[in-house]
Design a protein around this motif. Structure first.
Motif, PDB file in Angstrom:
ATOM      1  N   VAL A  90     -57.871  19.795 -60.272  1.00  0.00           N
ATOM      2  CA  VAL A  90     -56.738  18.898 -60.021  1.00  0.00           C
ATOM      3  C   VAL A  90     -55.486  19.703 -59.694  1.00  0.00           C
ATOM      4  N   CYS A  91     -55.199  20.718 -60.498  1.00  0.00           N
ATOM      5  CA  CYS A  91     -53.986  21.513 -60.289  1.00  0.00           C
ATOM      6  C   CYS A  91     -54.102  22.403 -59.058  1.00  0.00           C
ATOM      7  N   ALA A  92     -55.281  22.997 -58.847  1.00  0.00           N
ATOM      8  CA  ALA A  92     -55.470  23.875 -57.689  1.00  0.00           C
ATOM      9  C   ALA A  92     -55.263  23.118 -56.383  1.00  0.00           C
ATOM     10  N   GLU A  93     -55.712  21.873 -56.329  1.00  0.00           N
ATOM     11  CA  GLU A  93     -55.533  21.063 -55.122  1.00  0.00           C
ATOM     12  C   GLU A  93     -54.062  20.784 -54.848  1.00  0.00           C
ATOM     13  N   ALA A  94     -53.260  20.712 -55.917  1.00  0.00           N
ATOM     14  CA  ALA A  94     -51.824  20.490 -55.721  1.00  0.00           C
ATOM     15  C   ALA A  94     -51.173  21.695 -55.041  1.00  0.00           C
ATOM     16  N   TYR A  95     -51.567  22.906 -55.445  1.00  0.00           N
ATOM     17  CA  TYR A  95     -51.040  24.100 -54.786  1.00  0.00           C
ATOM     18  C   TYR A  95     -51.545  24.203 -53.345  1.00  0.00           C
ATOM     19  N   ALA A  96     -52.834  23.865 -53.141  1.00  0.00           N
ATOM     20  CA  ALA A  96     -53.417  23.964 -51.802  1.00  0.00           C
ATOM     21  C   ALA A  96     -52.705  23.060 -50.810  1.00  0.00           C
ATOM     22  N   ALA A  97     -52.176  21.922 -51.291  1.00  0.00           N
ATOM     23  CA  ALA A  97     -51.508  20.972 -50.410  1.00  0.00           C
ATOM     24  C   ALA A  97     -50.215  21.520 -49.830  1.00  0.00           C
ATOM     25  N   MET A  98     -49.663  22.572 -50.441  1.00  0.00           N
ATOM     26  CA  MET A  98     -48.389  23.116 -49.970  1.00  0.00           C
ATOM     27  C   MET A  98     -48.524  24.546 -49.458  1.00  0.00           C
ATOM     28  N   GLN A  99     -49.751  24.963 -49.145  1.00  0.00           N
ATOM     29  CA  GLN A  99     -49.995  26.353 -48.781  1.00  0.00           C
ATOM     30  C   GLN A  99     -49.633  26.667 -47.336  1.00  0.00           C
ATOM     31  N   LEU A 100     -49.141  27.897 -47.141  1.00  0.00           N
ATOM     32  CA  LEU A 100     -49.089  28.516 -45.820  1.00  0.00           C
ATOM     33  C   LEU A 100     -50.351  29.349 -45.673  1.00  0.00           C
ATOM     34  N   SER A 101     -51.064  29.171 -44.587  1.00  0.00           N
ATOM     35  CA  SER A 101     -52.259  29.969 -44.344  1.00  0.00           C
ATOM     36  C   SER A 101     -51.873  31.440 -44.199  1.00  0.00           C
ATOM     37  N   ALA A 253     -58.723  27.941 -62.512  1.00  0.00           N
ATOM     38  CA  ALA A 253     -58.276  27.740 -61.133  1.00  0.00           C
ATOM     39  C   ALA A 253     -56.890  27.135 -61.036  1.00  0.00           C
ATOM     40  N   GLY A 254     -56.461  26.377 -62.045  1.00  0.00           N
ATOM     41  CA  GLY A 254     -55.169  25.710 -61.977  1.00  0.00           C
ATOM     42  C   GLY A 254     -54.001  26.554 -62.408  1.00  0.00           C
ATOM     43  N   ASN A 255     -54.253  27.724 -62.992  1.00  0.00           N
ATOM     44  CA  ASN A 255     -53.177  28.602 -63.430  1.00  0.00           C
ATOM     45  C   ASN A 255     -52.391  29.128 -62.231  1.00  0.00           C
ATOM     46  N   SER A 256     -51.081  29.250 -62.364  1.00  0.00           N
ATOM     47  CA  SER A 256     -50.249  29.667 -61.229  1.00  0.00           C
ATOM     48  C   SER A 256     -50.609  31.063 -60.729  1.00  0.00           C
ATOM     49  N   GLN A 257     -50.984  31.985 -61.632  1.00  0.00           N
ATOM     50  CA  GLN A 257     -51.350  33.333 -61.198  1.00  0.00           C
ATOM     51  C   GLN A 257     -52.600  33.311 -60.333  1.00  0.00           C
ATOM     52  N   ASN A 258     -53.490  32.336 -60.560  1.00  0.00           N
ATOM     53  CA  ASN A 258     -54.684  32.177 -59.740  1.00  0.00           C
ATOM     54  C   ASN A 258     -54.351  31.447 -58.444  1.00  0.00           C
ATOM     55  N   ALA A 259     -53.689  30.304 -58.560  1.00  0.00           N
ATOM     56  CA  ALA A 259     -53.391  29.485 -57.383  1.00  0.00           C
ATOM     57  C   ALA A 259     -52.467  30.186 -56.394  1.00  0.00           C
ATOM     58  N   LEU A 260     -51.635  31.101 -56.906  1.00  0.00           N
ATOM     59  CA  LEU A 260     -50.667  31.796 -56.046  1.00  0.00           C
ATOM     60  C   LEU A 260     -51.046  33.261 -55.825  1.00  0.00           C
ATOM     61  N   LYS A 261     -52.318  33.591 -55.980  1.00  0.00           N
ATOM     62  CA  LYS A 261     -52.712  34.990 -55.799  1.00  0.00           C
ATOM     63  C   LYS A 261     -52.537  35.457 -54.348  1.00  0.00           C
ATOM     64  N   GLY A 262     -52.530  34.513 -53.396  1.00  0.00           N
ATOM     65  CA  GLY A 262     -52.211  34.891 -52.015  1.00  0.00           C
ATOM     66  C   GLY A 262     -50.793  35.410 -51.887  1.00  0.00           C
ATOM     67  N   ASN A 263     -49.875  34.844 -52.677  1.00  0.00           N
ATOM     68  CA  ASN A 263     -48.498  35.348 -52.709  1.00  0.00           C
ATOM     69  C   ASN A 263     -48.457  36.765 -53.261  1.00  0.00           C
ATOM     70  N   LEU A 264     -49.244  37.016 -54.311  1.00  0.00           N
ATOM     71  CA  LEU A 264     -49.298  38.358 -54.895  1.00  0.00           C
ATOM     72  C   LEU A 264     -49.843  39.368 -53.895  1.00  0.00           C
ATOM     73  N   LEU A 265     -50.838  38.975 -53.111  1.00  0.00           N
ATOM     74  CA  LEU A 265     -51.381  39.870 -52.096  1.00  0.00           C
ATOM     75  C   LEU A 265     -50.337  40.179 -51.037  1.00  0.00           C
ATOM     76  N   PHE A 266     -49.644  39.146 -50.566  1.00  0.00           N
ATOM     77  CA  PHE A 266     -48.591  39.370 -49.577  1.00  0.00           C
ATOM     78  C   PHE A 266     -47.520  40.321 -50.112  1.00  0.00           C
ATOM     79  N   GLU A 267     -47.048  40.066 -51.334  1.00  0.00           N
ATOM     80  CA  GLU A 267     -46.000  40.898 -51.906  1.00  0.00           C
ATOM     81  C   GLU A 267     -46.471  42.338 -52.093  1.00  0.00           C
TER      82      GLU A 267
END
Length: 540
Positions: A90-101, A253-267
């Motif tokens: 449920v939470c992971a889908e919320a992050y996915a809805a606002m993602q930049l590829s 999967a719903g934890n922010s560190q997991n859902a936003l790991k693409g941000n961590l990779l970019f940074e």
């Protein structure tokens, strides 16, 4: 109504059982015909349960169900693991809805991104220099989209996890980059300099050195190394300048560190390392960035974690019988990771285990990739054993003798002491302790006495390995008195251990653990119902 429980004895026919806090419910929900919502700042199973419980207490005072029973019914599941998975989704889908590829960052095709993370492309090879009086290969121009993404996206919106071969589905919830060159003159860190000239000052320039390279196993990243197999042995600082930086995330999967790991990779890979520091290029035979299990084995790495200011709104709609969530992010910050030692990758991963966010088996496996300061020789010795060599390290390592071996129920052996004689020959499986179990959730055990108390740093276990089998439900436990045991390593009940090899299952502990008695449990394999204890070795 029936119960089956083996009291942790490893076999369904053994042990005594006791049960408490048993609840029987009729599967009728008090909330399924109600619209309701709740909010929290971080998605966890506890916060989700609290939100449901608050709704029950506020508007359904006569309901006998608790929040857990409600979620069992509303999600249509049967146990806590399934509830956790559903809440995470449920939470992971919320992050996915606002993602930049992730692929939109470079505005190039996926091939450019793959080449970049493998250590190639103009971003890695272009060294700042001066031609005809003008600076060329200047990162602020070449990689301007990194700056744009950092300003407009990375601090306030989710970035997707890339699907390229370096990443995909990581075996461990961790990724790392290692750089061997510095391309940007006078940036933060590194030896690339504009003096005496841009061209000369950046030839063979190194990043700031923060790690030692132990070895590279080319087979772990075949698409990056472009070979099927091979390896390079380093150690003792032979690699020169090397800078490694990683990040890790929760299994949930719903934890922010997991859902936003693409941000961590970019940074980590693009903004901080490339754009701000100018760190580029890979260790030969390995990717520049990837899941930690595909990367070179190193002594240590620095790391980054997220600091997220957000709110999450969860809604249940009776019309659809569905939970949905919406994430509002005010700010995403990037900070040196926490842990017993700040900005230390191993320490941070250990803190994730301490918080229950990764498993013990994952923590032990992680320590075989980021091995710790001054432990390259040990790691190289472990690796060379898989190739049939015995290193000087193991010739001098303190090997602990076992003074007594006791088999648990439903095991037999022609000579039980062959289990600890130093000979891991698989063909002896009928002579060493062996038995069988029916279910992958069952296991049998062997107890071992070292005859004294030692600080144990490494355990190697062999089961039958003359094919590609794996064994279920494994644990290694330690005790000072032979009564109270502490788990050192586990696969999880019903979960598979690693593929068995002639080198054994190498269990490197984060820190030495004091003990005298060892209990090793193992279930049946993927080939048959047999349980085969071939050999075990302990090192102080």
């Amino acid at each position: 109504l029936g119960f089956v429980q083996d009291n942790d004895q490893g076999h369904f026919l053994a042990g005594e059982s006791s049960f408490s806090n048993i609840e029987i419910f009729d599967g009728v929900s008090c909330l399924e015909d109600t619209d309701f919502e709740f909010n929290f700042n971080e998605c966890t199973i506890d916060n989700f349960l609290y939100g449901v419980e608050s709704e029950l207490n506020t508007n359904h005072e006569n309901c006998v169900n608790n929040a857990w029973v409600e979620l069992v019914t509303l999600f249509g599941v049967t146990d806590s693991a399934e509830i956790t998975e559903k809440v995470g989704d449920v939470c992971a889908e919320a992050y996915a809805a606002m993602q930049l590829s992730f692929e939109q960052i470079t505005h190039d095709k996926n091939q450019f991104d793959e080449e970049f993370f493998d250590g190639g492309s103009v971003w890695n090879y272009g060294k700042q220099t001066v031609q005809y009086g003008e600076a060329t290969n200047v990162l602020s121009k070449d990689a301007v989209m990194v700056a744009v993404t950092d300003t407009d996206v990375a601090g306030k919106r989710a970035i997707s996890w890339p699907t390229m071969h370096n990443f995909g589905e990581c075996d461990l919830p961790a990724a790392m980059c290692c750089w061997v060159a510095d391309r940007q003159a006078d940036a933060f860190g590194g030896t690339c300099s504009s003096s005496p000239s841009y061209g000369e000052g950046c030839i063979d320039a190194d990043p700031d050195n923060n790690s030692d390279l132990c070895y590279v196993d080319f087979s772990r990243s075949k698409r990056s190394s472009h070979v099927q197999d091979g390896y390079s042995i380093y150690g003792n600082g032979a690699e020169g300048g090397l800078n490694c930086h990683g990040f890790a995330w929760s299994n949930f999967a719903g934890n922010s560190q997991n859902a936003l790991k693409g941000n961590l990779l970019f940074e980590t890979a693009m903004n901080s390392a490339l754009y701000e520091h100018g760190y580029v290029e890979q260790v030969p035979g390995a990717p520049m960035c990837g899941c930690v299990e595909s990367m070179p084995v190193v002594s240590r790495a620095e790391c980054t974690e997220l600091e997220v200011n957000q709110s999450i709104e969860v809604r249940y709609r009776r019309e659809f019988k569905l939970f949905t969530a919406k994430v509002s992010i005010a700010n995403i910050g990037y900070i040196p990771c926490s842990g017993e030692t700040v900005n230390d990758f191993s320490s941070y991963f250990r803190s994730l285990y301490d918080a229950g966010k990764v498993t013990l088996a994952q923590e032990v496996q992680f320590n075989q990739h980021v091995v710790g300061a001054d432990k390259c020789e040990e790691a190289i010795g472990d690796f060379l054993m898989t190739k049939g060599f015995i290193s000087e390290y193991y010739q001098t390592k303190t090997y602990l003798q076992v003074t007594d071996v006791v088999m648990g129920p439903y095991l037999g052996a022609r000579d039980i002491h062959l289990f600890t004689d130093g000979n891991p020959e698989a063909a002896r499986w009928r002579q060493t302790p062996n038995g069988s179990v029916l279910s992958k959730n069952e296991n049998l055990y062997v107890d071992l006495d070292l005859g004294g108390t030692y600080d144990i740093s490494r355990i190697i276990v062999w089961h039958y390995y003359l094919d590609t089998r794996q064994y279920y439900s494994q644990t290694v436990e330690i005790s000072l008195d032979g009564v109270a045991f502490k788990t050192l390593w586990e696969t999880g009940i019903g979960q598979l251990g690693p593929v068995e090899t002639a080198a054994g299952n190498n269990i490197q502990l984060y820190k030495p653990v004091k003990g005298r008695f060892i209990r090793h449990r193992c279930g049946h394999s993927t080939r048959n119902h047999g349980v085969h204890f071939i050999e075990i070795a302990f090192y102080a």
